[in-house]
Design a protein around this motif. Structure first.
Motif, PDB file in Angstrom:
ATOM      1  N   GLU A 112       0.834  -1.205   0.000  1.00  0.00           N
ATOM      2  CA  GLU A 112       0.000   0.000   0.000  1.00  0.00           C
ATOM      3  C   GLU A 112       0.872   1.261   0.000  1.00  0.00           C
ATOM      4  O   GLU A 112       0.598   2.207  -0.736  1.00  0.00           O
ATOM      5  CB  GLU A 112      -0.941   0.015   1.209  1.00  0.00           C
ATOM      6  N   LYS A 113       1.920   1.281   0.810  1.00  0.00           N
ATOM      7  CA  LYS A 113       2.825   2.440   0.861  1.00  0.00           C
ATOM      8  C   LYS A 113       3.548   2.626  -0.463  1.00  0.00           C
ATOM      9  O   LYS A 113       3.715   3.745  -0.939  1.00  0.00           O
ATOM     10  CB  LYS A 113       3.834   2.270   1.997  1.00  0.00           C
ATOM     11  N   LYS A 114       3.976   1.522  -1.077  1.00  0.00           N
ATOM     12  CA  LYS A 114       4.664   1.611  -2.368  1.00  0.00           C
ATOM     13  C   LYS A 114       3.719   2.129  -3.447  1.00  0.00           C
ATOM     14  O   LYS A 114       4.120   2.921  -4.294  1.00  0.00           O
ATOM     15  CB  LYS A 114       5.224   0.247  -2.774  1.00  0.00           C
ATOM     16  N   MET A 115       2.470   1.688  -3.412  1.00  0.00           N
ATOM     17  CA  MET A 115       1.493   2.159  -4.395  1.00  0.00           C
ATOM     18  C   MET A 115       1.242   3.654  -4.224  1.00  0.00           C
ATOM     19  O   MET A 115       1.140   4.383  -5.206  1.00  0.00           O
ATOM     20  CB  MET A 115       0.177   1.385  -4.260  1.00  0.00           C
ATOM     21  N   GLU A 116       1.163   4.111  -2.989  1.00  0.00           N
ATOM     22  CA  GLU A 116       0.984   5.542  -2.727  1.00  0.00           C
ATOM     23  C   GLU A 116       2.177   6.344  -3.270  1.00  0.00           C
ATOM     24  O   GLU A 116       1.997   7.418  -3.826  1.00  0.00           O
ATOM     25  CB  GLU A 116       0.817   5.803  -1.225  1.00  0.00           C
ATOM     26  N   SER A 117       3.401   5.810  -3.111  1.00  0.00           N
ATOM     27  CA  SER A 117       4.577   6.522  -3.615  1.00  0.00           C
ATOM     28  C   SER A 117       4.581   6.552  -5.142  1.00  0.00           C
ATOM     29  O   SER A 117       5.029   7.535  -5.741  1.00  0.00           O
ATOM     30  CB  SER A 117       5.863   5.895  -3.083  1.00  0.00           C
ATOM     31  N   LYS A 118       4.095   5.505  -5.794  1.00  0.00           N
ATOM     32  CA  LYS A 118       4.007   5.486  -7.266  1.00  0.00           C
ATOM     33  C   LYS A 118       3.009   6.522  -7.755  1.00  0.00           C
ATOM     34  O   LYS A 118       3.160   7.096  -8.826  1.00  0.00           O
ATOM     35  CB  LYS A 118       3.599   4.105  -7.781  1.00  0.00           C
ATOM     36  N   LEU A 119       1.988   6.765  -6.970  1.00  0.00           N
ATOM     37  CA  LEU A 119       0.961   7.733  -7.332  1.00  0.00           C
ATOM     38  C   LEU A 119       1.527   9.149  -7.460  1.00  0.00           C
ATOM     39  O   LEU A 119       1.028   9.957  -8.241  1.00  0.00           O
ATOM     40  CB  LEU A 119      -0.150   7.688  -6.280  1.00  0.00           C
ATOM     41  N   ASP A 135     -22.336   1.513 -11.095  1.00  0.00           N
ATOM     42  CA  ASP A 135     -22.398   2.204  -9.806  1.00  0.00           C
ATOM     43  C   ASP A 135     -21.063   2.839  -9.432  1.00  0.00           C
ATOM     44  O   ASP A 135     -21.026   3.797  -8.683  1.00  0.00           O
ATOM     45  CB  ASP A 135     -22.829   1.243  -8.699  1.00  0.00           C
ATOM     46  N   ILE A 136     -19.968   2.325  -9.940  1.00  0.00           N
ATOM     47  CA  ILE A 136     -18.651   2.851  -9.590  1.00  0.00           C
ATOM     48  C   ILE A 136     -18.458   4.267 -10.126  1.00  0.00           C
ATOM     49  O   ILE A 136     -17.756   5.070  -9.547  1.00  0.00           O
ATOM     50  CB  ILE A 136     -17.533   1.905 -10.085  1.00  0.00           C
ATOM     51  N   THR A 137     -19.119   4.600 -11.230  1.00  0.00           N
ATOM     52  CA  THR A 137     -18.944   5.914 -11.837  1.00  0.00           C
ATOM     53  C   THR A 137     -19.697   7.014 -11.089  1.00  0.00           C
ATOM     54  O   THR A 137     -19.466   8.181 -11.348  1.00  0.00           O
ATOM     55  CB  THR A 137     -19.399   5.899 -13.301  1.00  0.00           C
ATOM     56  N   LYS A 138     -20.547   6.656 -10.153  1.00  0.00           N
ATOM     57  CA  LYS A 138     -21.282   7.652  -9.374  1.00  0.00           C
ATOM     58  C   LYS A 138     -20.373   8.353  -8.371  1.00  0.00           C
ATOM     59  O   LYS A 138     -20.649   9.454  -7.939  1.00  0.00           O
ATOM     60  CB  LYS A 138     -22.459   7.007  -8.649  1.00  0.00           C
ATOM     61  N   HIS A 139     -19.275   7.720  -8.007  1.00  0.00           N
ATOM     62  CA  HIS A 139     -18.349   8.287  -7.036  1.00  0.00           C
ATOM     63  C   HIS A 139     -17.285   9.088  -7.779  1.00  0.00           C
ATOM     64  O   HIS A 139     -16.724   8.628  -8.760  1.00  0.00           O
ATOM     65  CB  HIS A 139     -17.684   7.177  -6.223  1.00  0.00           C
ATOM     66  N   LYS A 140     -16.998  10.269  -7.302  1.00  0.00           N
ATOM     67  CA  LYS A 140     -15.984  11.101  -7.946  1.00  0.00           C
ATOM     68  C   LYS A 140     -14.581  10.548  -7.713  1.00  0.00           C
ATOM     69  O   LYS A 140     -13.775  10.494  -8.609  1.00  0.00           O
ATOM     70  CB  LYS A 140     -16.077  12.548  -7.452  1.00  0.00           C
ATOM     71  N   GLU A 141     -14.297  10.174  -6.485  1.00  0.00           N
ATOM     72  CA  GLU A 141     -12.983   9.610  -6.178  1.00  0.00           C
ATOM     73  C   GLU A 141     -13.162   8.428  -5.248  1.00  0.00           C
ATOM     74  O   GLU A 141     -13.785   8.532  -4.207  1.00  0.00           O
ATOM     75  CB  GLU A 141     -12.071  10.648  -5.527  1.00  0.00           C
ATOM     76  N   ILE A 142     -12.608   7.312  -5.645  1.00  0.00           N
ATOM     77  CA  ILE A 142     -12.699   6.095  -4.858  1.00  0.00           C
ATOM     78  C   ILE A 142     -11.380   5.942  -4.104  1.00  0.00           C
ATOM     79  O   ILE A 142     -10.305   6.034  -4.704  1.00  0.00           O
ATOM     80  CB  ILE A 142     -12.955   4.883  -5.774  1.00  0.00           C
ATOM     81  N   GLN A 143     -11.466   5.736  -2.802  1.00  0.00           N
ATOM     82  CA  GLN A 143     -10.248   5.678  -1.985  1.00  0.00           C
ATOM     83  C   GLN A 143      -9.431   4.417  -2.243  1.00  0.00           C
ATOM     84  O   GLN A 143      -8.223   4.474  -2.290  1.00  0.00           O
ATOM     85  CB  GLN A 143     -10.608   5.786  -0.499  1.00  0.00           C
ATOM     86  N   THR A 144     -10.092   3.279  -2.368  1.00  0.00           N
ATOM     87  CA  THR A 144      -9.342   2.045  -2.588  1.00  0.00           C
ATOM     88  C   THR A 144      -8.970   1.931  -4.063  1.00  0.00           C
ATOM     89  O   THR A 144      -9.741   2.342  -4.937  1.00  0.00           O
ATOM     90  CB  THR A 144     -10.162   0.811  -2.176  1.00  0.00           C
ATOM     91  N   PHE A 145      -7.806   1.392  -4.324  1.00  0.00           N
ATOM     92  CA  PHE A 145      -7.361   1.203  -5.700  1.00  0.00           C
ATOM     93  C   PHE A 145      -6.344   0.076  -5.714  1.00  0.00           C
ATOM     94  O   PHE A 145      -5.728  -0.242  -4.712  1.00  0.00           O
ATOM     95  CB  PHE A 145      -6.774   2.489  -6.278  1.00  0.00           C
ATOM     96  N   ASN A 146      -6.194  -0.548  -6.874  1.00  0.00           N
ATOM     97  CA  ASN A 146      -5.226  -1.628  -6.988  1.00  0.00           C
ATOM     98  C   ASN A 146      -4.316  -1.459  -8.199  1.00  0.00           C
ATOM     99  O   ASN A 146      -3.713  -2.408  -8.672  1.00  0.00           O
ATOM    100  CB  ASN A 146      -5.924  -2.998  -7.000  1.00  0.00           C
ATOM    101  N   GLY A 147      -4.201  -0.235  -8.687  1.00  0.00           N
ATOM    102  CA  GLY A 147      -3.295   0.057  -9.778  1.00  0.00           C
ATOM    103  C   GLY A 147      -3.018   1.546  -9.864  1.00  0.00           C
ATOM    104  O   GLY A 147      -3.794   2.369  -9.374  1.00  0.00           O
ATOM    105  N   VAL A 148      -1.881   1.889 -10.490  1.00  0.00           N
ATOM    106  CA  VAL A 148      -1.494   3.286 -10.673  1.00  0.00           C
ATOM    107  C   VAL A 148      -0.972   3.450 -12.101  1.00  0.00           C
ATOM    108  O   VAL A 148      -0.188   2.627 -12.580  1.00  0.00           O
ATOM    109  CB  VAL A 148      -0.394   3.698  -9.669  1.00  0.00           C
TER     110      VAL A 148
END
Length: 167
Positions: free
Chosen positions: A27-34, A100-113
């Motif tokens: 999770e920390k590595k993914m945040e740094s890639k972001l 339904d996923i497109t109704k949210h502007k920003e989704i906190q969970t993610f599994n790719g960058v």
């Protein structure tokens, strides 16, 4: 008997601990890639939209597809999709309730960058090490991508996943 029981429990505890710490590390590595994401690098990407898996192809070289498809998306009720947010976060998934996923502007969970490295586009993707068991930790997989004609091609070894933009 008691000694074996204690060793067994210690082994399970260590396995679960390593699995959880692996996930936090990823999770920390993914945040740094972001932090490497720049929206201006991706003029052809349609952000905050769903891309549906069109199929899996074998390739000769990177992005040189060999026809026919090895595999297509599941069926009309369940689709494999990728949702690219305008902040570089990507959500890969399978579902029946994808709109339904497109109704949210920003989704906190993610599994790719989504990232540009030099002149190449790549995706850093979180994958489960033992998907059959659902445990065993996670790793980050780096995959080259090609974006053209409202499609996103993800090279995965000798295979290529092709996602098309859903209108």
């Amino acid at each position: 008997m008691v000694k074996t029981f204690k060793i067994y429990h210690l082994a399970i505890f260590l396995f679960l601990y390593m699995s959880c710490s692996s996930q936090l590390s990823v999770e920390k590595k993914m945040e740094s890639k972001l932090k490497m994401f720049n929206r201006n690098d991706f003029k052809q990407v349609h952000f905050n939209n769903i891309y549906q898996l069109e199929g899996l192809y074998e390739t000769k070289r990177d992005f040189e597809l060999i026809y026919p498809k090895l595999e297509e998306h599941r069926d009309s009720n369940y689709i494999d999709y990728m949702y690219i947010q305008n902040n570089g976060k990507i959500n890969f998934g399978t579902g029946s309730m994808v709109p339904d996923i497109t109704k949210h502007k920003e989704i906190q969970t993610f599994n790719g960058v989504l990232v540009k490295e030099g002149d190449k586009y790549v995706i850093f993707r979180k994958v489960v090490l033992h998907p059959v068991l659902g445990v065993g930790g996670y790793e980050i997989k780096k995959q080259k991508i090609l974006i053209e004609n409202r499609r996103l091609y993800i090279q995965d070894g000798n295979n290529c996943l092709v996602y098309k933009l859903v209108d």
